[in-house]
Design a protein around this motif. Structure first.
Motif, PDB file in Angstrom:
ATOM      1  N   ALA A 354       0.835  -1.203   0.000  1.00  8.56           N
ATOM      2  CA  ALA A 354       0.000   0.000   0.000  1.00  8.56           C
ATOM      3  C   ALA A 354       0.871   1.255   0.000  1.00  8.56           C
ATOM      4  O   ALA A 354       0.570   2.240  -0.699  1.00  8.56           O
ATOM      5  N   ILE A 355       1.958   1.232   0.787  1.00  5.39           N
ATOM      6  CA  ILE A 355       2.887   2.370   0.807  1.00  5.39           C
ATOM      7  C   ILE A 355       3.526   2.561  -0.567  1.00  5.39           C
ATOM      8  O   ILE A 355       3.626   3.691  -1.082  1.00  5.39           O
ATOM      9  N   ALA A 356       3.938   1.461  -1.193  1.00  7.09           N
ATOM     10  CA  ALA A 356       4.580   1.548  -2.504  1.00  7.09           C
ATOM     11  C   ALA A 356       3.607   2.051  -3.560  1.00  7.09           C
ATOM     12  O   ALA A 356       3.977   2.895  -4.403  1.00  7.09           O
ATOM     13  N   VAL A 357       2.383   1.553  -3.554  1.00  8.34           N
ATOM     14  CA  VAL A 357       1.387   1.974  -4.541  1.00  8.34           C
ATOM     15  C   VAL A 357       1.151   3.476  -4.473  1.00  8.34           C
ATOM     16  O   VAL A 357       1.197   4.196  -5.488  1.00  8.34           O
ATOM     17  N   SER A 358       0.881   3.976  -3.259  1.00  6.51           N
ATOM     18  CA  SER A 358       0.573   5.402  -3.119  1.00  6.51           C
ATOM     19  C   SER A 358       1.787   6.278  -3.416  1.00  6.51           C
ATOM     20  O   SER A 358       1.669   7.315  -4.078  1.00  6.51           O
ATOM     21  N   SER A 359       2.964   5.861  -2.965  1.00  9.57           N
ATOM     22  CA  SER A 359       4.161   6.676  -3.179  1.00  9.57           C
ATOM     23  C   SER A 359       4.574   6.711  -4.650  1.00  9.57           C
ATOM     24  O   SER A 359       4.873   7.786  -5.203  1.00  9.57           O
ATOM     25  N   LEU A 360       4.607   5.563  -5.297  1.00  7.37           N
ATOM     26  CA  LEU A 360       5.029   5.513  -6.696  1.00  7.37           C
ATOM     27  C   LEU A 360       4.021   6.165  -7.625  1.00  7.37           C
ATOM     28  O   LEU A 360       4.391   6.781  -8.646  1.00  7.37           O
ATOM     29  N   LYS A 361       2.757   6.056  -7.287  1.00  7.89           N
ATOM     30  CA  LYS A 361       1.742   6.712  -8.106  1.00  7.89           C
ATOM     31  C   LYS A 361       1.881   8.222  -8.020  1.00  7.89           C
ATOM     32  O   LYS A 361       1.765   8.942  -9.037  1.00  7.89           O
ATOM     33  N   TYR A 362       2.130   8.737  -6.816  1.00 10.02           N
ATOM     34  CA  TYR A 362       2.255  10.189  -6.641  1.00 10.02           C
ATOM     35  C   TYR A 362       3.533  10.727  -7.274  1.00 10.02           C
ATOM     36  O   TYR A 362       3.530  11.762  -7.946  1.00 10.02           O
ATOM     37  N   LEU A 363       4.647  10.012  -7.073  1.00 10.16           N
ATOM     38  CA  LEU A 363       5.937  10.524  -7.536  1.00 10.16           C
ATOM     39  C   LEU A 363       6.171  10.284  -9.026  1.00 10.16           C
ATOM     40  O   LEU A 363       6.728  11.155  -9.720  1.00 10.16           O
ATOM     41  N   PHE A 364       5.774   9.099  -9.527  1.00 13.29           N
ATOM     42  CA  PHE A 364       6.140   8.726 -10.896  1.00 13.29           C
ATOM     43  C   PHE A 364       4.955   8.315 -11.756  1.00 13.29           C
ATOM     44  O   PHE A 364       5.143   7.860 -12.882  1.00 13.29           O
ATOM     45  N   ALA A 365       3.739   8.437 -11.212  1.00 10.74           N
ATOM     46  CA  ALA A 365       2.503   8.088 -11.946  1.00 10.74           C
ATOM     47  C   ALA A 365       2.515   6.635 -12.428  1.00 10.74           C
ATOM     48  O   ALA A 365       1.983   6.315 -13.497  1.00 10.74           O
ATOM     49  N   ILE A 366       3.118   5.745 -11.644  1.00 13.96           N
ATOM     50  CA  ILE A 366       3.135   4.321 -11.996  1.00 13.96           C
ATOM     51  C   ILE A 366       1.784   3.710 -11.625  1.00 13.96           C
ATOM     52  O   ILE A 366       1.322   3.851 -10.489  1.00 13.96           O
ATOM     53  N   PRO A 367       1.125   3.016 -12.545  1.00 13.74           N
ATOM     54  CA  PRO A 367      -0.182   2.421 -12.245  1.00 13.74           C
ATOM     55  C   PRO A 367      -0.089   1.431 -11.081  1.00 13.74           C
ATOM     56  O   PRO A 367       0.880   0.664 -10.984  1.00 13.74           O
ATOM     57  N   PRO A 368      -1.079   1.421 -10.197  1.00 11.63           N
ATOM     58  CA  PRO A 368      -1.038   0.516  -9.037  1.00 11.63           C
ATOM     59  C   PRO A 368      -0.884  -0.946  -9.406  1.00 11.63           C
ATOM     60  O   PRO A 368      -0.199  -1.699  -8.693  1.00 11.63           O
ATOM     61  N   TRP A 369      -1.512  -1.408 -10.489  1.00 15.07           N
ATOM     62  CA  TRP A 369      -1.468  -2.840 -10.804  1.00 15.07           C
ATOM     63  C   TRP A 369      -0.043  -3.293 -11.127  1.00 15.07           C
ATOM     64  O   TRP A 369       0.337  -4.429 -10.833  1.00 15.07           O
TER      65      TRP A 369
END
Length: 474
Positions: A354-369
């Motif tokens: 959950a931490i990785a999903v939210s952080s990577l999405k915010y910083l690099f727009a990486i899709p959660p899946w």
């Protein structure tokens, strides 16, 4: 406008901290995996296996009832490739069901120096190959029944090095020799001596389920993957004591100098022997961890992991048994290492994802899946690699899907179990209720209602028959 800028700064800071935490935990996990490969994939034969000058060792095995695979567990200590050891079994009651198995093994291995001590009745008896001897009197040194069971064996042991083994543990024939090597062996030629003497040699538990029960499989998956990975990593770095008590070697002469205060002892301190030694740890539920911590902090000594595992036989464990076992030890740890216990949920794979999903999405727009797919694929691969290192072979195909399902259940249950555990102080252990106090001490809880959540879980069925397991376990 200003509030939006503050919000952006806060979100950026949280995302950055999240990524740093995520990478730090991955570093620990990968280090544990690497350390497991290096330590457990090669187990050489120790020269002490045949050395005439090998130091003597007293093996202490506390027993109560018919644990799963008990015959093979106990027989593994009779089969140690080591020239100088004795075995002392201890039980609390004269009619304990483990005694016939012990006597059968004593007859099968008459050359092994063996004794049995029965210590909770007003009269206690010890059997060895010379016959029967009587040890009158009752001795209860604390609320911990394991310590009460061990105290007579501890005092009557012939040797200074003690190897305390739980009854549900099986060990390989070379374990004792390699463990004494780890405790006493000089450094290789040309290597500097270790900065601190080794006081405890312990073994990482490797579980195998004798039955395909859900709780048994989850316990097996937990101990053989995430627990082992973190346990090995922490003990390899060795910045703090971290020991579980399935299989531990230490010296009685060291233990007689500590009392569980965790306060450093100077050479000029006057020691009061009546409040030191094993008896001083009868007030703790996790006496094994406290003994190791006391040797570390009070004497400044250190621990070592052997290259062997303690093969922990998991019997008929229901889902409720597993849940309440985890609740018990989280509540004990909360009173011993509060800071580490509070951050524990953030070290588990679900919270980290959950931490990785939210952080990577915010910083690099990486899709959660994408993050979730990579996270769980690599996490599982690392855990299975740790399993293979400890077992000596990859996960067997015969239990693959059961194991993977149990692994997934363990990960999903980690946070709910933690939340159930963190808000309570009472635990059930060996049929008794205890209240956990400061520093992990316990006292017997008042009789009465065990709580709403405890009533939801069926009581564990008592074992009436011995459950054999083949010697070859996959």
């Amino acid at each position: 406008m200003l509030s939006g800028e503050i919000r952006d700064v806060v979100m950026l800071s949280l995302a950055t901290v999240g990524i740093i935490w995520y990478l730090a935990l991955w570093s620990i996990g990968l280090f544990g995996c690497w350390s497991a490969r290096k330590r457990y994939r090669l187990r050489p034969r120790s020269p002490l296996a045949t050395a005439a000058s090998a130091p003597g060792v007293s093996i202490l095995r506390p027993l109560k009832g018919l644990d799963t695979n008990l015959y093979e567990n106990l027989e593994s200590t009779f089969q140690q490739e080591y020239p100088n050891y004795e075995i002392i079994f201890s039980v609390a009651e004269e009619n304990d069901q483990a005694l016939p198995i012990v006597r059968e093994l004593m007859s099968k291995y008459p050359r092994v120096q063996t004794a049995v001590i029965i210590g909770k009745k007003t009269r206690s008896f010890a059997f060895d190959e010379r016959g029967l001897r009587c040890c009158p009197g009752e001795e209860v040194v604390g609320v911990n029944p394991k310590v009460n069971n061990l105290i007579r064996s501890y005092r009557q042991a012939a040797h200074d090095i003690l190897w305390v083994l739980d009854s549900n543990v099986m060990v390989d024939p070379g374990t004792l020799a390699r463990s004494v090597d780890a405790m006493d062996a000089p450094p290789p030629p040309g290597s500097p001596p270790p900065p601190r003497r080794i006081a405890v040699v312990h073994h990482v538990p490797f579980a195998f389920a004798a039955e395909a029960k859900l709780g048994s499989r989850i316990e097996e998956a937990f101990l053989n993957t995430n627990h082992a990975k973190m346990y090995i990593a922490i003990n390899t770095v060795a910045i703090e004591s971290c020991v579980v008590g399935k299989s531990n070697l230490y010296r009685r002469s060291d233990l007689e100098r500590v009392n569980g205060s965790l306060k450093a002892i100077s050479p000029n301190d006057t020691l009061q022997q009546d409040d030191r030694g094993l008896a001083a740890f009868g007030r703790f539920l996790a006496e094994d961890n406290m003994i190791a911590s006391s040797l570390w902090h009070e004497l400044g000594l250190r621990h070592s992991l052997s290259c062997d595992v303690a093969r922990n036989v998991v019997g008929n464990m229901t889902l409720g048994d597993y849940v309440w076992r985890r609740v018990r030890w989280i509540r004990v740890r909360k009173h011993m290492v509060l800071a580490a216990t509070l951050v524990e949920p953030f070290t588990e794979s679900v919270m980290l994802s959950a931490i990785a999903v939210s952080s990577l999405k915010y910083l690099f727009a990486i899709p959660p899946w994408i993050t979730l797919l990579l996270h769980y694929s690599v996490w599982l691969s690392v855990d299975l690699d740790v399993y293979a290192s400890l077992a000596g072979h990859p996960l067997p195909a015969s239990i693959r899907w059961e194991f993977l399902g149990a692994w997934a259940a363990r990960e999903l249950l980690a946070l709910p179990i933690y939340l159930l555990a963190i808000f309570g102080d009472e635990v059930m252990w060996r049929g008794n209720r205890y209240q956990v106090l400061r520093n992990g001490e316990v006292r017997r809880a008042a009789s009465g209602d065990t709580g709403y959540f405890r009533r939801l879980v069926p009581k564990r069925r008592s074992r009436e028959h011995y459950e054999p397991l083949p010697h070859t376990v996959t």
